[in-house]
Write an enzyme that holds these catalytic residues in place. Structure first.
Site, mmCIF file in Angstrom:
data_model
loop_
_atom_site.group_PDB
_atom_site.id
_atom_site.type_symbol
_atom_site.label_atom_id
_atom_site.label_comp_id
_atom_site.label_asym_id
_atom_site.label_seq_id
_atom_site.Cartn_x
_atom_site.Cartn_y
_atom_site.Cartn_z
ATOM 1 N N CYS A 81 0.824 -1.203 0.000
ATOM 2 C CA CYS A 81 0.000 0.000 0.000
ATOM 3 C C CYS A 81 0.865 1.262 0.000
ATOM 4 O O CYS A 81 1.656 1.448 -0.917
ATOM 5 C CB CYS A 81 -1.010 -0.024 1.143
ATOM 6 N N HIS A 191 -3.758 -4.771 -0.519
ATOM 7 C CA HIS A 191 -3.371 -5.372 0.752
ATOM 8 C C HIS A 191 -3.455 -6.897 0.662
ATOM 9 O O HIS A 191 -4.533 -7.464 0.799
ATOM 10 C CB HIS A 191 -4.305 -4.891 1.871
ATOM 11 N N GLU A 193 -2.539 -8.933 2.892
ATOM 12 C CA GLU A 193 -2.914 -9.428 4.218
ATOM 13 C C GLU A 193 -4.420 -9.346 4.458
ATOM 14 O O GLU A 193 -4.926 -9.943 5.414
ATOM 15 C CB GLU A 193 -2.155 -8.666 5.311
#
Length: 211
Positions: A81, A191, A193
Site C-alpha cells: 500500500c 493489501h 494481508e
C-alpha cells in the site's frame, strides 16, 4: 522457516501483516530495530494514511537507508500500500510535494476517478512471467483501499537490464500501478494481508524468494 521483519515505523497494518505472514509459514518479528531489519531474510514495509506522514515515520527509523542497504545486497523487500508508494521518487497530496525513497522514478498522485477512494475488491493485469502472481488466475481479486496511486510508469528501459514486471489495475476508468516486481524489490498497492486466500498465495510466492 524464513525470518521476516515487518518494519514498525508508526504506520501500517502491522499486526494484520504479521498474522498473514505467520499463517503462510514465516517467522515474523515486528520491530523498528535496524539490525534486525537488515539481517532478516525478508523485510516487509507496510503503510497506511498520508504519504508525507509515512515518509516522516520512515525517516525517523532510517527506513530508506535500511531498504537501500538491503537492495544493494540483493535482499528481498516487499512494500504494501503506502509502503509501495513511498518507494517512488515523490508523492503529491493536497498540493504538497514530499520526497520518497527514490527506488523508482515516478509520482504518487490522486486518482482521477469519479469515486475516490478506491475501496474494495478488484482484479489486476499481471504480466507474463510474474512470480508474484504465480498460481493465481486473471479473475483473482485483491483488496484495495487508497485514494492515491502511480498513474504513469516512468522508468525507461535500459539495454542489457531486465525491466521490472509492472502489474496494472483500473478503477472507474483510471489505470494505476497495482504491483511491481524488480529484482529483490517487490511491492503491491493492494493489501495481500486482507485479500484472503489470494493474498495468502501471493505472500507464499514472495516467501519462496527468501531462501
Amino acid at each position: 522457516m524464513a525470518r521476516v521483519v515487518v518494519l514498525d515505523y508508526g504506520s501500517g497494518n502491522l499486526r494484520s501483516a504479521e498474522r498473514a505472514l505467520q499463517r503462510v509459514g514465516a517467522h515474523v518479528e515486528v520491530t523498528a530495530d535496524a539490525k534486525a531489519a537488515r539481517e532478516a531474510d525478508g523485510l516487509v514495509v507496510p503503510g497506511v494514511g498520508a504519504y508525507a506522514a509515512c515518509m516522516e515515520g520512515l525517516n525517523s527509523v532510517r527506513g530508506a537507508r535500511i531498504i537501500g542497504e538491503r537492495l544493494a545486497g540483493g535482499r528481498p523487500v516487499l512494500g504494501i500500500c503506502v509502503g509501495m508508494q513511498i518507494l517512488f521518487e515523490r508523492g503529491i497530496e493536497h498540493g504538497v510535494l514530499t520526497e520518497g525513497c527514490g527506488e523508482w522514478p515516478g509520482t504518487v498522485e490522486r486518482l482521477e476517478a469519479p469515486i475516490v477512494p478506491h475501496m474494495g475488491w478488484n482484479t489486476v493485469r499481471a504480466p507474463e512471467g510474474s512470480q508474484l502472481f504465480a498460481g493465481l488466475d486473471k479473475d483473482t481479486r485483491f483488496y484495495f483501499v487508497h485514494s492515491y496511486g502511480v498513474r504513469r510508469w516512468e522508468l525507461e528501459p535500459a539495454e542489457h537490464i531486465r525491466p521490472p514486471l509492472v502489474t496494472w489495475a483500473d478503477h472507474a476508468g483510471d489505470e494505476f500501478v497495482a504491483a511491481v516486481e524488480n529484482g529483490p524489490l517487490w511491492a503491491t498497492q493492494f493489501h495481500p494481508e486482507k485479500s484472503g486466500d489470494a493474498g495468502a498465495q501471493l505472500l507464499r510466492n514472495w516467501l519462496t524468494t527468501l531462501s
